[in-house]
Write an enzyme that holds these catalytic residues in place. Structure first.
Site, PDB file in Angstrom:
ATOM      1  N   LYS A 184      35.989  37.172  30.219  1.00  0.00           N
ATOM      2  CA  LYS A 184      35.994  36.309  31.399  1.00  0.00           C
ATOM      3  C   LYS A 184      34.639  36.341  32.129  1.00  0.00           C
ATOM      4  O   LYS A 184      33.772  37.122  31.782  1.00  0.00           O
ATOM      5  CB  LYS A 184      37.151  36.697  32.317  1.00  0.00           C
ATOM      6  CG  LYS A 184      38.522  36.552  31.616  1.00  0.00           C
ATOM      7  CD  LYS A 184      38.897  35.108  31.346  1.00  0.00           C
ATOM      8  CE  LYS A 184      39.923  34.907  30.246  1.00  0.00           C
ATOM      9  NZ  LYS A 184      41.276  35.300  30.535  1.00  0.00           N
TER      10      LYS A 184
HETATM   11  C1  LIG Z   1      42.770  35.353  30.045  1.00  0.00           C
HETATM   12  C2  LIG Z   1      43.819  34.531  30.671  1.00  0.00           C
HETATM   13  C3  LIG Z   1      44.954  35.100  31.267  1.00  0.00           C
HETATM   14  C4  LIG Z   1      45.273  36.556  31.143  1.00  0.00           C
HETATM   15  O1  LIG Z   1      44.321  37.383  31.693  1.00  0.00           O
HETATM   16  P1  LIG Z   1      44.473  38.979  31.477  1.00  0.00           P
HETATM   17  O2  LIG Z   1      43.547  39.558  32.503  1.00  0.00           O
HETATM   18  O3  LIG Z   1      44.026  39.244  30.071  1.00  0.00           O
HETATM   19  O4  LIG Z   1      45.867  39.336  31.707  1.00  0.00           O
HETATM   20  C5  LIG Z   1      45.825  34.292  31.941  1.00  0.00           C
HETATM   21  N1  LIG Z   1      45.645  32.963  32.015  1.00  0.00           N
HETATM   22  C6  LIG Z   1      44.593  32.360  31.436  1.00  0.00           C
HETATM   23  C7  LIG Z   1      44.424  30.888  31.569  1.00  0.00           C
HETATM   24  C8  LIG Z   1      43.655  33.121  30.728  1.00  0.00           C
HETATM   25  O5  LIG Z   1      42.636  32.524  30.105  1.00  0.00           O
END
Ligand SMILES: *Cc1c(COP(=O)(O)O)cnc(C)c1O
Length: 384
Positions: A184
């Protein structure tokens, strides 16, 4: 993945990040402590929401938010099929019913008109997902939710640093979940946060995050804290470690710089690919600030001499990594088994998915690399 000379993604970790983690490891405090508290305060200032709870993933953030609102059996939660599974899985785990509403073709975000069609007296929460960092139509969504007493929980896993019509994402919905997963825009390895305006909600999230322990129990981590605690309700184990939070603070301090870098790369993609007849470029609104978590193009499968899957294969053969965001939820086996949906239910999402390719985009990528990806794409799409 090692064979890609331009990978789809590489995390931006510098010496400051490493130093911050190492210092925390040397401090002796490994689990939730001062760095978590500080990260929460810094995030609150950044996203312009008074309360932030740092937790160990966006998945946990969304699960905790829904749990804190007592979402459960009989309740419906409206979201998009064009997301990662976590957005809807948390609804299922609470015994509530996920209801899906199709997206808009130009930016892959949930369509307010589709939301409106699917609202029932059981609808308790709407979860818009800011796809790729482009904000959903929050004014329209809030206008649907507010008069009906429906909560809005934004899935901002892609959208830390994004703005909607001059407002930070995090400062609009009842609660907003962020992800600090490795891929992210800012990372703590694994991590996440939930921002809100409601102190009682934030306190409930805090309690549920750590076994349902009374507030005082959190203070047992402070010097002179006591051994005494009370389990007030049945909670979870979703807290963030202090060394992850140290990494998060270091990442947050340079997030705007990282976002600027992503934006420059996205602009280069637009400039290079503007005239490519077989591609549809990502849509976004000039009113918003886009965090450019992803750069997703769509192959026009109807007219392109080379279909999407072959484009991906040929890019890989040239050492260029890509991904696809997202496989619509109703295509997955587990969702199929719920029995609510079938092929054709979400025509816009289905069509988007069939053409979608996420191109390489990460802060350390160079303009020369963007040019190389575009040159390869153009050659492949010419079909010769
Ligand atoms: C990555 C992601 C998540 C989950 O995030 P985590 O921190 O891995 O739990 C949820 N929604 C979207 C749209 C994502 O891309």
């Amino acid at each position: 993945m090692a064979e890609f000379h331009i990978p789809f993604f590489r995390p931006a970790i510098d010496e400051d990040d490493i130093q911050a983690v190492v210092e925390t490891l040397r401090s002796g405090w490994l689990t939730t402590a001062g760095n978590v508290k500080a990260l929460e305060a810094e995030l609150a200032a950044y996203v312009q929401a008074p309360f932030v709870n740092a937790v160990n993933s966006a998945t946990a953030a969304m699960h905790l938010a829904l749990a804190a609102w007592d979402i459960g059996p009989g309740d419906e939660v409206l979201t998009t099929p064009y997301t990662f599974s976590a957005t809807a899985t948390v609804v299922v785990h609470l015994g509530a019913t996920p209801v899906l509403a199709d997206i808009r073709a130009h930016d892959f975000n949930i369509d307010p008109a589709e939301i409106e069609r699917r609202i029932t007296p059981r609808t308790k929460v709407i979860i818009p997902v800011h796809f790729a960092g482009e904000s959903c139509a929050m004014d329209e969504i809030m206008a649907l939710a507010r008069p009906r007493g429906i909560k809005v929980l934004e899935d901002a896993a892609h959208a830390i640093g994004s703005m909607y019509r001059g407002r930070m994402i995090g400062s609009i919905g009842d609660a907003t979940a962020f992800s600090f997963y490795a891929t992210k825009n800012m990372t703590t390895g694994e991590g996440g946060a939930v921002a809100s305006f409601d102190e009682a909600f934030s306190e409930r999230v805090r309690r549920l995050t750590l076994h349902g322990m009374s507030k005082d129990a959190w203070n047992r981590y402070d010097a002179g804290g006591s051994w005494r605690y009370d389990i007030v309700e049945f909670g979870f184990k979703d807290n963030l470690t202090d060394f992850a939070a140290a990494l998060g603070r270091s990442q947050l301090a340079k997030l705007d710089q990282l976002t600027e870098r992503r934006t420059a790369l996205a602009q280069r993609y637009f400039a290079n690919l503007r005239d490519e007849e077989h591609l549809i470029l990502p849509g976004f609104s000039e009113e918003n600030r886009q965090a450019w978590h992803l750069f997703v193009v769509r192959v026009r499968n109807e007219s392109s001499p080379v279909p999407r899957d072959d484009v991906i294969r040929q890019l890989a053969a040239r050492g260029i990594g890509t991904s696809v965001h997202f496989i619509p939820l109703h295509y997955h086996t587990a969702y199929r088994k719920l029995g609510h949906w079938r092929d054709g239910d979400f025509p816009v999402a289905e069509k988007a998915f069939e053409g979608a390719i996420s191109l390489p985009l990460f802060p350390d990528m160079t303009i020369v690399q963007v040019d190389e990806v575009c040159e390869a794409l153009r050659e492949i799409l010419s079909g010769v």
